[in-house]
Design a protein around this motif. Structure first.
Motif, PDB file in Angstrom:
ATOM      1  N   LEU A   1     -11.546   9.783 -16.991  1.00  0.00           N
ATOM      2  CA  LEU A   1     -10.260   9.512 -17.639  1.00  0.00           C
ATOM      3  C   LEU A   1      -9.093   9.865 -16.718  1.00  0.00           C
ATOM      4  CD1 LEU A   1      -8.712   8.774 -20.299  1.00  0.00           C
ATOM      5  CD2 LEU A   1      -8.748  11.209 -20.821  1.00  0.00           C
ATOM      6  N   ALA A   2      -9.152  11.065 -16.117  1.00  0.00           N
ATOM      7  CA  ALA A   2      -8.070  11.506 -15.235  1.00  0.00           C
ATOM      8  C   ALA A   2      -7.933  10.596 -14.013  1.00  0.00           C
ATOM      9  CB  ALA A   2      -8.313  12.949 -14.790  1.00  0.00           C
ATOM     10  N   LEU A   3      -9.049  10.281 -13.371  1.00  0.00           N
ATOM     11  CA  LEU A   3      -9.002   9.414 -12.190  1.00  0.00           C
ATOM     12  C   LEU A   3      -8.601   7.988 -12.567  1.00  0.00           C
ATOM     13  CD1 LEU A   3     -12.155  10.587 -10.197  1.00  0.00           C
ATOM     14  CD2 LEU A   3      -9.760  11.119  -9.746  1.00  0.00           C
ATOM     15  N   GLY A   4      -9.065   7.529 -13.723  1.00  0.00           N
ATOM     16  CA  GLY A   4      -8.706   6.191 -14.182  1.00  0.00           C
ATOM     17  C   GLY A   4      -7.205   6.051 -14.374  1.00  0.00           C
ATOM     18  N   MET A   5      -6.575   7.082 -14.953  1.00  0.00           N
ATOM     19  CA  MET A   5      -5.124   7.054 -15.141  1.00  0.00           C
ATOM     20  C   MET A   5      -4.396   7.071 -13.800  1.00  0.00           C
ATOM     21  SD  MET A   5      -4.499   9.544 -18.415  1.00  0.00           S
ATOM     22  CE  MET A   5      -4.734   8.916 -20.085  1.00  0.00           C
ATOM     23  N   TYR A   6      -4.951   7.791 -12.842  1.00  0.00           N
ATOM     24  CA  TYR A   6      -4.336   7.855 -11.518  1.00  0.00           C
ATOM     25  C   TYR A   6      -4.331   6.473 -10.858  1.00  0.00           C
ATOM     26  CZ  TYR A   6      -3.573   9.177  -6.631  1.00  0.00           C
ATOM     27  OH  TYR A   6      -3.081   9.266  -5.358  1.00  0.00           O
ATOM     28  N   PHE A   7      -5.466   5.784 -10.920  1.00  0.00           N
ATOM     29  CA  PHE A   7      -5.556   4.469 -10.295  1.00  0.00           C
ATOM     30  C   PHE A   7      -4.801   3.401 -11.080  1.00  0.00           C
ATOM     31  CE2 PHE A   7      -9.301   6.483  -8.289  1.00  0.00           C
ATOM     32  CZ  PHE A   7      -8.937   6.266  -6.961  1.00  0.00           C
ATOM     33  N   LEU A   8      -4.656   3.601 -12.381  1.00  0.00           N
ATOM     34  CA  LEU A   8      -3.827   2.691 -13.170  1.00  0.00           C
ATOM     35  C   LEU A   8      -2.388   2.706 -12.668  1.00  0.00           C
ATOM     36  CD1 LEU A   8      -4.751   2.975 -16.972  1.00  0.00           C
ATOM     37  CD2 LEU A   8      -4.768   0.922 -15.543  1.00  0.00           C
ATOM     38  N   ASN A   9      -1.901   3.898 -12.318  1.00  0.00           N
ATOM     39  CA  ASN A   9      -0.534   4.008 -11.811  1.00  0.00           C
ATOM     40  C   ASN A   9      -0.384   3.314 -10.464  1.00  0.00           C
ATOM     41  OD1 ASN A   9       2.204   5.180 -12.077  1.00  0.00           O
ATOM     42  ND2 ASN A   9       1.612   6.318 -10.264  1.00  0.00           N
ATOM     43  N   ILE A  10      -1.408   3.396  -9.636  1.00  0.00           N
ATOM     44  CA  ILE A  10      -1.375   2.692  -8.350  1.00  0.00           C
ATOM     45  C   ILE A  10      -1.274   1.186  -8.577  1.00  0.00           C
ATOM     46  CG2 ILE A  10      -2.713   2.141  -6.274  1.00  0.00           C
ATOM     47  CD1 ILE A  10      -3.849   4.963  -6.383  1.00  0.00           C
ATOM     48  N   ILE A  11      -2.043   0.687  -9.536  1.00  0.00           N
ATOM     49  CA  ILE A  11      -1.998  -0.742  -9.862  1.00  0.00           C
ATOM     50  C   ILE A  11      -0.609  -1.142 -10.346  1.00  0.00           C
ATOM     51  CG2 ILE A  11      -2.887  -2.510 -11.440  1.00  0.00           C
ATOM     52  CD1 ILE A  11      -5.582  -1.014 -11.364  1.00  0.00           C
ATOM     53  N   CYS A  12       0.004  -0.277 -11.162  1.00  0.00           N
ATOM     54  CA  CYS A  12       1.360  -0.543 -11.666  1.00  0.00           C
ATOM     55  C   CYS A  12       2.364  -0.667 -10.526  1.00  0.00           C
ATOM     56  CB  CYS A  12       1.805   0.580 -12.598  1.00  0.00           C
ATOM     57  SG  CYS A  12       0.967   0.586 -14.176  1.00  0.00           S
ATOM     58  N   ASN A  13       2.211   0.171  -9.516  1.00  0.00           N
ATOM     59  CA  ASN A  13       3.139   0.144  -8.384  1.00  0.00           C
ATOM     60  C   ASN A  13       2.956  -1.090  -7.512  1.00  0.00           C
ATOM     61  OD1 ASN A  13       4.346   2.575  -9.078  1.00  0.00           O
ATOM     62  ND2 ASN A  13       2.964   3.797  -7.835  1.00  0.00           N
ATOM     63  N   MET A  14       1.761  -1.634  -7.520  1.00  0.00           N
ATOM     64  CA  MET A  14       1.467  -2.775  -6.659  1.00  0.00           C
ATOM     65  C   MET A  14       1.797  -4.115  -7.310  1.00  0.00           C
ATOM     66  SD  MET A  14      -2.139  -1.550  -4.909  1.00  0.00           S
ATOM     67  CE  MET A  14      -2.208  -2.958  -3.797  1.00  0.00           C
ATOM     68  N   TYR A  15       1.732  -4.164  -8.638  1.00  0.00           N
ATOM     69  CA  TYR A  15       1.933  -5.435  -9.328  1.00  0.00           C
ATOM     70  C   TYR A  15       3.043  -5.306 -10.372  1.00  0.00           C
ATOM     71  CZ  TYR A  15      -2.628  -6.310  -7.251  1.00  0.00           C
ATOM     72  OH  TYR A  15      -3.673  -6.443  -6.365  1.00  0.00           O
ATOM     73  N   GLU A  16       4.075  -6.108 -10.214  1.00  0.00           N
ATOM     74  CA  GLU A  16       5.219  -6.080 -11.124  1.00  0.00           C
ATOM     75  C   GLU A  16       4.820  -6.414 -12.555  1.00  0.00           C
ATOM     76  OE1 GLU A  16       8.371  -5.263 -10.699  1.00  0.00           O
ATOM     77  OE2 GLU A  16       8.126  -4.720  -8.596  1.00  0.00           O
ATOM     78  N   ASP A  17       3.834  -7.288 -12.723  1.00  0.00           N
ATOM     79  CA  ASP A  17       3.419  -7.719 -14.068  1.00  0.00           C
ATOM     80  C   ASP A  17       2.721  -6.617 -14.847  1.00  0.00           C
ATOM     81  OD1 ASP A  17       4.419 -10.204 -13.480  1.00  0.00           O
ATOM     82  OD2 ASP A  17       2.482 -11.056 -12.864  1.00  0.00           O
TER      83      ASP A  17
ATOM     84  N   PHE B   1       0.837  -1.205   0.000  1.00  0.00           N
ATOM     85  CA  PHE B   1       0.000   0.000   0.000  1.00  0.00           C
ATOM     86  C   PHE B   1       0.867   1.249   0.000  1.00  0.00           C
ATOM     87  CE2 PHE B   1      -2.302   3.416   2.136  1.00  0.00           C
ATOM     88  CZ  PHE B   1      -3.481   3.437   1.418  1.00  0.00           C
ATOM     89  N   SER B   2       1.871   1.253   0.871  1.00  0.00           N
ATOM     90  CA  SER B   2       2.797   2.385   0.932  1.00  0.00           C
ATOM     91  C   SER B   2       3.556   2.544  -0.380  1.00  0.00           C
ATOM     92  CB  SER B   2       3.780   2.181   2.089  1.00  0.00           C
ATOM     93  OG  SER B   2       4.690   3.253   2.152  1.00  0.00           O
ATOM     94  N   LYS B   3       3.965   1.423  -0.964  1.00  0.00           N
ATOM     95  CA  LYS B   3       4.683   1.440  -2.234  1.00  0.00           C
ATOM     96  C   LYS B   3       3.809   1.978  -3.357  1.00  0.00           C
ATOM     97  CE  LYS B   3       7.274  -1.614  -5.330  1.00  0.00           C
ATOM     98  NZ  LYS B   3       7.683  -3.018  -5.593  1.00  0.00           N
ATOM     99  N   ALA B   4       2.527   1.659  -3.310  1.00  0.00           N
ATOM    100  CA  ALA B   4       1.601   2.095  -4.358  1.00  0.00           C
ATOM    101  C   ALA B   4       1.504   3.606  -4.430  1.00  0.00           C
ATOM    102  CB  ALA B   4       0.215   1.497  -4.103  1.00  0.00           C
ATOM    103  N   PHE B   5       1.628   4.273  -3.272  1.00  0.00           N
ATOM    104  CA  PHE B   5       1.534   5.726  -3.235  1.00  0.00           C
ATOM    105  C   PHE B   5       2.901   6.398  -3.120  1.00  0.00           C
ATOM    106  CE2 PHE B   5      -2.671   4.328  -2.016  1.00  0.00           C
ATOM    107  CZ  PHE B   5      -3.506   5.207  -2.700  1.00  0.00           C
ATOM    108  N   GLY B   6       3.969   5.620  -3.230  1.00  0.00           N
ATOM    109  CA  GLY B   6       5.324   6.173  -3.218  1.00  0.00           C
ATOM    110  C   GLY B   6       5.725   6.772  -1.884  1.00  0.00           C
ATOM    111  N   MET B   7       5.195   6.227  -0.786  1.00  0.00           N
ATOM    112  CA  MET B   7       5.473   6.800   0.532  1.00  0.00           C
ATOM    113  C   MET B   7       6.507   6.004   1.319  1.00  0.00           C
ATOM    114  SD  MET B   7       1.649   7.960   1.769  1.00  0.00           S
ATOM    115  CE  MET B   7       1.036   6.293   1.828  1.00  0.00           C
ATOM    116  N   ASP B   8       7.057   4.957   0.700  1.00  0.00           N
ATOM    117  CA  ASP B   8       7.935   4.052   1.430  1.00  0.00           C
ATOM    118  C   ASP B   8       9.394   4.513   1.471  1.00  0.00           C
ATOM    119  OD1 ASP B   8       7.920   3.674  -1.323  1.00  0.00           O
ATOM    120  OD2 ASP B   8       8.648   1.609  -1.180  1.00  0.00           O
TER     121      ASP B   8
END
Length: 268
Positions: free
Chosen positions: A198-214, A59-66
């Motif tokens: 669109l804007a919010l969707g892109m924001y949450f897409l980035n969170i997903i990218c941070n959480m999953y290496e694939d 969770f922390s990694k997803a938001f870049g707070m780690d």
């Protein structure tokens, strides 16, 4: 390339929306900066917050707070202000872009505009420049407000990381505005919900990218990938590959807008 009268008309027409969004974003960021001195006094609380972020795992990694230190003004600014500017600036860019080329049909002013000796190319250019000017002015106001607030509290934000964070957000807003600008060429009415989604969707897409290496390849789809303040502070640079990919996407969508609107049947 563009029509000055139409450009001023667009700027005047969008001034109220621009002023409200700018004041709200600048106010929120300045409040965050003003809160910092009180928080920085409590070293124990800062240590607990840093440890809490480090222990939050994915969770922390997803938001870049780690990787950021909340006791440092730049680390604090990156966490507290970076996300606020990213979401607020992205939504503002989407809103001004999504209604740019559809406004004439929506407001029933297309007939008045198109009878004037102005080519559609100039109409598109004038509207797109108006969008870019609003984005640039928003960011100037934000930078000025935050630097002013930092001077008032006696902290130094005049550093490379600060300006890189704001440069990244400027590019993000240009990309989102350009995508929404192209979408507006296909619309007959301003679809605000689509722009916000669109804007919010892109924001949450980035969170997903941070959480999953694939899902790392998705970073080339969302502009929020190159605005991650934690990575900017850590590397003291922007990810060139992601920035270039984002600007190519922005340019491609602007070209689509020119092609579509130039051939579009306008209903008055």
């Amino acid at each position: 390339m563009f029509n000055t009268t139409l450009l001023f008309k667009e700027m005047k027409q969008g001034f109220l929306q621009f002023a409200i969004w700018t004041l709200c974003i600048v106010f929120m960021l300045m409040v965050c900066v003003f809160i910092y001195p009180e928080m920085a006094k409590d070293a124990e609380m800062i240590e607990e917050m840093n440890q809490m972020f480090a222990d939050m795992g994915e969770f922390s990694k997803a938001f870049g707070m780690d990787t950021l230190n909340m006791g440092d003004i730049v680390g604090y600014y990156a966490v507290e202000c970076g996300s606020t500017l990213g979401i607020g600036g992205g939504l503002f860019a989407a809103l001004i872009g999504i209604g740019a080329l559809s406004s004439e049909e929506k407001n029933k002013t297309a007939e008045f505009l198109l009878v004037h000796p102005i080519s559609r190319t100039k109409i598109i250019s004038s509207k797109y420049i108006a969008v870019l000017l609003q984005v640039f002015m928003l960011n100037l106001a934000v930078v000025g407000g935050c630097l002013g607030a930092s001077l008032i509290i006696g902290e130094d934000l005049m550093c490379k990381e600060f300006f890189l964070i704001h440069l990244a957000n400027l590019l993000l807003q240009i990309e989102i505005a350009s995508i929404c600008f192209a979408i507006s060429a296909f619309q007959r009415k301003s679809n605000i919900g689509l722009g916000i989604g669109l804007a919010l969707g892109m924001y949450f897409l980035n969170i997903i990218c941070n959480m999953y290496e694939d899902a790392k390849l998705i970073k080339y789809i969302t502009p929020y990938a190159y605005t991650e303040a934690s990575k900017i502070v850590e590397n003291q640079s922007l990810d060139t590959n992601l920035v270039v990919a984002g600007m190519v996407v922005a340019l491609a969508f602007v070209v689509v807008a020119y092609i579509k609107y130039s051939k579009k049947d306008i209903y008055c």
